[in-house]
Motif scaffolding. Structure first.
Motif, PDB file in Angstrom:
ATOM      1  N   ARG A  92       2.604  -6.326  -7.234  1.00  0.00           N
ATOM      2  CA  ARG A  92       2.536  -7.099  -5.997  1.00  0.00           C
ATOM      3  C   ARG A  92       3.163  -6.346  -4.827  1.00  0.00           C
ATOM      4  O   ARG A  92       3.130  -6.816  -3.700  1.00  0.00           O
ATOM      5  CB  ARG A  92       3.274  -8.424  -6.178  1.00  0.00           C
ATOM      6  CG  ARG A  92       2.679  -9.311  -7.244  1.00  0.00           C
ATOM      7  CD  ARG A  92       3.573 -10.517  -7.490  1.00  0.00           C
ATOM      8  NE  ARG A  92       4.909 -10.078  -7.901  1.00  0.00           N
ATOM      9  CZ  ARG A  92       5.958 -10.867  -7.920  1.00  0.00           C
ATOM     10  NH1 ARG A  92       5.870 -12.122  -7.526  1.00  0.00           N
ATOM     11  NH2 ARG A  92       7.130 -10.414  -8.334  1.00  0.00           N
ATOM     12  N   GLY A  93       3.776  -5.178  -5.150  1.00  0.00           N
ATOM     13  CA  GLY A  93       4.420  -4.413  -4.078  1.00  0.00           C
ATOM     14  C   GLY A  93       5.684  -5.083  -3.578  1.00  0.00           C
ATOM     15  O   GLY A  93       5.987  -5.034  -2.392  1.00  0.00           O
ATOM     16  N   ASN A  97       0.841  -1.201   0.000  1.00  0.00           N
ATOM     17  CA  ASN A  97       0.000   0.000   0.000  1.00  0.00           C
ATOM     18  C   ASN A  97       0.872   1.246   0.000  1.00  0.00           C
ATOM     19  O   ASN A  97       0.545   2.243   0.642  1.00  0.00           O
ATOM     20  CB  ASN A  97      -0.901   0.010   1.247  1.00  0.00           C
ATOM     21  CG  ASN A  97      -1.643  -1.294   1.414  1.00  0.00           C
ATOM     22  OD1 ASN A  97      -2.286  -1.753   0.484  1.00  0.00           O
ATOM     23  ND2 ASN A  97      -1.528  -1.901   2.588  1.00  0.00           N
ATOM     24  N   ALA A  98       1.996   1.167  -0.704  1.00  0.00           N
ATOM     25  CA  ALA A  98       2.999   2.228  -0.583  1.00  0.00           C
ATOM     26  C   ALA A  98       2.415   3.602  -0.892  1.00  0.00           C
ATOM     27  O   ALA A  98       1.519   3.747  -1.718  1.00  0.00           O
ATOM     28  CB  ALA A  98       4.166   1.938  -1.517  1.00  0.00           C
ATOM     29  N   GLN A 118       4.255  -7.883  11.809  1.00  0.00           N
ATOM     30  CA  GLN A 118       2.890  -7.389  12.010  1.00  0.00           C
ATOM     31  C   GLN A 118       2.660  -6.061  11.308  1.00  0.00           C
ATOM     32  O   GLN A 118       1.554  -5.770  10.859  1.00  0.00           O
ATOM     33  CB  GLN A 118       2.586  -7.253  13.506  1.00  0.00           C
ATOM     34  CG  GLN A 118       2.582  -8.600  14.208  1.00  0.00           C
ATOM     35  CD  GLN A 118       1.829  -8.555  15.516  1.00  0.00           C
ATOM     36  OE1 GLN A 118       0.741  -8.022  15.577  1.00  0.00           O
ATOM     37  NE2 GLN A 118       2.404  -9.117  16.564  1.00  0.00           N
ATOM     38  N   ALA A 119       3.726  -5.236  11.200  1.00  0.00           N
ATOM     39  CA  ALA A 119       3.578  -3.955  10.510  1.00  0.00           C
ATOM     40  C   ALA A 119       3.711  -4.123   9.003  1.00  0.00           C
ATOM     41  O   ALA A 119       3.544  -3.166   8.259  1.00  0.00           O
ATOM     42  CB  ALA A 119       4.628  -2.968  11.022  1.00  0.00           C
ATOM     43  N   GLY A 120       4.033  -5.324   8.553  1.00  0.00           N
ATOM     44  CA  GLY A 120       4.074  -5.576   7.116  1.00  0.00           C
ATOM     45  C   GLY A 120       5.384  -5.211   6.444  1.00  0.00           C
ATOM     46  O   GLY A 120       5.443  -5.110   5.235  1.00  0.00           O
ATOM     47  N   SER A 146       7.558   3.415   1.754  1.00  0.00           N
ATOM     48  CA  SER A 146       6.914   2.295   2.423  1.00  0.00           C
ATOM     49  C   SER A 146       7.786   1.875   3.593  1.00  0.00           C
ATOM     50  O   SER A 146       8.928   2.334   3.712  1.00  0.00           O
ATOM     51  CB  SER A 146       6.738   1.115   1.470  1.00  0.00           C
ATOM     52  OG  SER A 146       7.977   0.460   1.295  1.00  0.00           O
ATOM     53  N   ASN A 147       7.267   1.012   4.438  1.00  0.00           N
ATOM     54  CA  ASN A 147       8.102   0.569   5.566  1.00  0.00           C
ATOM     55  C   ASN A 147       9.017  -0.582   5.172  1.00  0.00           C
ATOM     56  O   ASN A 147       9.671  -1.186   6.016  1.00  0.00           O
ATOM     57  CB  ASN A 147       7.260   0.229   6.797  1.00  0.00           C
ATOM     58  CG  ASN A 147       6.389  -0.985   6.592  1.00  0.00           C
ATOM     59  OD1 ASN A 147       6.475  -1.666   5.573  1.00  0.00           O
ATOM     60  ND2 ASN A 147       5.531  -1.265   7.564  1.00  0.00           N
ATOM     61  N   ASN A 148       9.081  -0.877   3.880  1.00  0.00           N
ATOM     62  CA  ASN A 148      10.039  -1.869   3.399  1.00  0.00           C
ATOM     63  C   ASN A 148      11.239  -1.174   2.772  1.00  0.00           C
ATOM     64  O   ASN A 148      12.391  -1.425   3.140  1.00  0.00           O
ATOM     65  CB  ASN A 148       9.354  -2.785   2.393  1.00  0.00           C
ATOM     66  CG  ASN A 148      10.236  -3.919   1.947  1.00  0.00           C
ATOM     67  OD1 ASN A 148      11.190  -3.696   1.226  1.00  0.00           O
ATOM     68  ND2 ASN A 148       9.925  -5.129   2.393  1.00  0.00           N
TER      69      ASN A 148
END
Lengths: 427, 400
Positions: free
Chosen positions: A282-283, A188-189, B243-245, A200-202
């Motif tokens: 797919r993100g 959901n970036a 959990q935060a993805g 994003s948090n990735n």
């Protein structure tokens, strides 16, 4: 590289041992030669001779150090022998079996390669983080002298808050509260500004520059333009020195650089273009643009926040160390606040600030090892990982220490070099 | 005066001797690196010794009397050391986990609990007669073997997988497998990932210093499935990251995944693939066979008791059992044909009633399993951890 460092360590140890013992023996001979040349009435009894006492003290210290070292080494060897632990560094060529995100390292690569890959990640954190910490710290340090009450108090509050909590807490807080839960998942970036940024948090992805046709030529032209710009700036400085006309060297230099760059860009038909970051449906796959993994962003930001407080205190202290008369003189000349700091206060303050700043840079580089907590694959993380993969811990710890030692020595050597240039040359 | 200068001359000679010794040490360094390639610079006398320990035929152990002798001396030194040391200290030092629900975790009061921790209690009960006489040192995965090697802990029970390289390179001695596990994958229920094939390019959270990480790289590498590893040192950080993805997939031992899923607010799913065998059990350091045997039999006593149906509630009723095997197991006197009674001595160096102490104070294997792993949703019946008589893998040698 690791083998080279180990070799250096071995040579340094041998060299130190030979130097220390050799010097001691030289001292003893010097003392006897000295005593031999004196008359009997002129020399003290041996146990009252200051030199002899000094030598005995040195020997005692040396024996104590050797004794403690031998005791520790014996302890270590007893334990390693009892459980049959292997010493030696052959394991560096074994396959490590680990991989690092966004790194060409594959599972079949050797332990040595994996450690070096982690070390380069540490260097990346430091290269980005230290300049940022210096800039932020300097601004905060100056802000503490602001005539604006709110700015002054905010700066004080910031420094006093972050300076007094352990860096690990800052890191985990920034990672968890800001980056991990403050940003959406990659699926959901958040893509602000027409999808030119992907947050994003990735990972984070921002636009970067991508070479097109004629990029090779363009690069050389830019390099030439840079040299020319430096020449122009130098020329303007000379003109200023000779005639006193305002030099505006920054404007002249930038003008030269960008003027040439723009003309070359138009003639070569667009040799570079912006690279827009992409994320698949797919993100999962980030491509193009400049990408950074979230843990690296988190550790860098957290350490910048933490280290900047210490730098701010150093800057504040050194500004206070500049004689008040200097500031008053600048005011008397009707210099603006910016000019007062830029031309009068900061050049003098930096001279005072630089030595303690070096130690803050070293702290930054060492604190980067705390990134292990939040999963950034830097040196400590990789080495710690290898412990668990049946690689020998004592040797790995030695390598870990050596790598950070090398880093610190290089940083402080560069810092001392700069420091020497900053100091007033005595006559 | 003369005698004093003589003294100093002796001192000088002594010093030059120190110089020679240190120079010899350095020569050894140089020689080693010349022999063994440039890698060995630094600590080659060490690598020589280790080499001779291994091959036995290596003739380079010049400073030792002989490599084989040195090896056996060390074993003799270590023999009997740990058991006596633990018994005289009165406390078992146990390395455990503090972040894994069901296996090893710290509760709100700071007390350790879990399946692995209960086996620390089993060993303490067997060796010291007191199931509370142990202290747990919480360890992260990467630190457990260095800590075991250093002798800081007597036994490591921290969901540790038995592998060949750990037996070999880590100098660890793996004992009876207490839990048969396998590596699985967990995703969010709404992620759209149904099998390993859907995982390609995903970020996968994994703990550093684990076999899980090696399996992940090896298996997905062989399958040609690209992925991004996100490597954490502790579940305390990995859990919120999942959990935060930050990562879509969490891979670990299937039991661990079940344990964490049970305590999560989000819905999760476990992928059908199990990519490895993960036998987990207690580990001791190499070089002390006696201690290894003691720990092994203490752990196996819980399975044997389960096989006989002895548990902490009914153990006292078995003290008057007709079955001489059970009496021997519990350390009760056995009456022979002539009416003489004697307590069987198995020669492990333990109290003959060690099994009774274990069962009465902690319980049998089934009790330990149900108390710790039942609440997180793991079932014993029909799993590989069931008794061999029920088709499982829990089988222990006879207590004779």
């Amino acid at each position: 590289m690791i083998n080279f460092l180990l070799l250096l360590l071995g040579l340094a140890a041998i060299g130190t041992a030979i130097y220390v013992v050799g010097r001691l023996i030289f001292d003893i001979f010097a003392m006897f030669r000295d005593r031999a040349t004196r008359d009997d009435g002129d020399k003290a009894v041996l146990w009252r001779d200051v030199k002899a006492i000094g030598i005995v003290a040195q020997v005692a210290a040396l024996l104590a150090i050797v004794g403690v070292g031998a005791f520790l080494w014996g302890n270590f060897r007893d334990r390693t022998d009892a459980i049959g632990l292997k010493l030696g560094f052959d394991f560096l060529d074994q396959p490590a079996g680990i991989t690092i995100a966004d790194n060409p390292l594959i599972a079949g690569d050797s332990v040595g390669t994996a450690i070096v890959a982690g070390f380069f990640n540490t260097i990346r954190i430091i290269m980005v983080g230290i300049p940022l910490a210096l800039i932020l710290g300097t601004l905060i340090g100056i802000a503490r002298f602001s005539s604006n009450w709110i700015v002054r108090k905010l700066a004080t509050g910031y420094v006093e808050f972050f300076r007094n909590i352990p860096p690990l807490v800052v890191i985990v807080f920034v990672w968890s509260a800001v980056f991990l839960n403050g940003f959406p998942t990659a699926q959901n970036a958040w893509k602000p500004l027409g999808e030119w940024f992907i947050l994003s948090n990735n990972r984070f992805a921002i636009p970067s520059i991508m070479g097109q046709d004629n990029f090779g030529v363009f690069r050389w032209i830019l390099l030439a333009a840079l040299l020319l710009a430096a020449g122009v700036a130098y020329w303007r400085t000379k003109v200023f020195d000779n005639t006193g006309t305002p030099h505006h060297r920054v404007m002249w230099g930038l003008g030269t650089f960008f003027g040439i760059g723009l003309i070359a860009y138009l003639i070569l038909g667009g040799p570079v273009s912006m690279s827009k970051p992409m994320l698949d449906d797919r993100g999962r796959v980030f491509s193009n643009g400049f990408r950074i993994q979230m843990p690296f962003a988190a550790i860098t930001v957290a350490l910048v926040i933490y280290t900047a407080t210490h730098i701010a205190e150093i800057v504040r202290g050194s500004i206070m160390a500049v004689h008040k008369g200097q500031e008053e003189a600048a005011n008397a000349l009707a210099l603006s606040t910016f000019q007062r700091y830029r031309f009068v206060v900061l050049p003098q303050a930096m001279r005072v600030a630089f030595p303690p700043l070096i130690s803050q840079f070293l702290n930054f580089s060492k604190n980067s090892s705390l990134a292990i907590a939040i999963g950034a694959a830097e040196t400590t993380n990789i080495i710690n990982n290898l412990f668990g993969q049946s690689q020998p811990a004592p040797q790995l710890i030695l390598i870990l220490a050596l790598l950070y030692l090398t880093l610190s020595l290089i940083l402080s050597a560069v810092g001392n070099l700069i420091n020497r240039r900053l100091q007033i040359v005595g006559r | 005066m003369k005698s004093a200068s003589k003294l100093l001359r002796v001192l000088a000679v002594l010093l030059s001797f120190v110089l020679v010794v240190s120079a010899c040490g350095s020569d050894g360094d140089d020689g080693g690196s010349a022999d063994g390639g440039s890698e060995d610079a630094g600590s080659d006398s060490g690598s020589d010794d280790a080499g001779s320990d291994d091959s036995g035929s290596d003739d380079s152990g010049s400073d030792d009397a002989g490599s084989d002798d040195a090896g056996s001396d060390d074993v003799e030194l270590a023999q009997g050391g740990t058991l006596a040391a633990v018994q005289s200290a009165g406390t078992l030092q146990c390395g455990g986990n503090d972040t894994l629900p069901g296996f090893g975790i710290v509760d709100a009061d700071g007390a350790f609990g879990g399946f692995d921790i209960d086996f620390c209690a089993v060993i303490a009960a067997g060796v010291l007669g007191d199931a509370a006489a142990f202290e747990v040192t919480p360890l992260v995965a990467a630190q457990r073997f260095p800590t075991l090697q250093s002798g800081e802990i007597d036994v490591l029970i921290r969901n540790t997988t038995w592998t060949a390289s750990r037996d070999g390179a880590e100098q660890a001695n793996f004992l009876h497998t207490t839990f048969y596990d396998g590596q699985g994958f967990m995703v969010r229920a709404d992620s759209g990932i149904a099998s390993l094939d859907d995982v390609s390019d995903a970020s996968i959270c994994v703990l550093t210093g684990t076999t899980t990480l090696l399996n992940l790289n090896a298996v997905l590498g062989d399958l040609g499935i690209p992925f991004t590893p996100v490597e954490f040192e502790s579940n305390d950080e990995l859990n919120p990251a999942f959990q935060a993805g930050q990562c879509e997939v969490w891979t670990s031992d299937a039991s661990q995944l079940a344990a964490f899923a049970a305590n999560m607010d989000i819905d999760t799913a476990i992928l059908p693939e199990i990519i490895s065998k993960e036998p987990l059990g207690p580990v001791v350091a190499d070089g002390d066979t006696e201690w290894a045997q003691v720990v092994n039999w203490a752990v196996m006593a819980t399975v044997q008791a389960w096989e006989w149906g002895i548990d902490s509630g009914n153990v006292d009723s078995f003290l008057s059992s007709e079955d001489s095997s059970i009496l021997r197991f519990l350390g009760e006197p056995i009456t022979d044909g002539d009416g003489n009674t004697a307590v069987a001595e198995v020669g492990l160096g333990l109290d003959p009633k060690f099994a009774y102490n274990i069962i009465s104070q902690v319980g049998n294997y089934e009790e330990i399993f149900e108390a710790n792993l039942g609440p997180i949703g793991l079932t014993l019946a029909g799993s590989p951890n069931d008794l061999w008589t029920n088709g499982g893998l829990q089988y222990v040698p006879p207590f004779r």
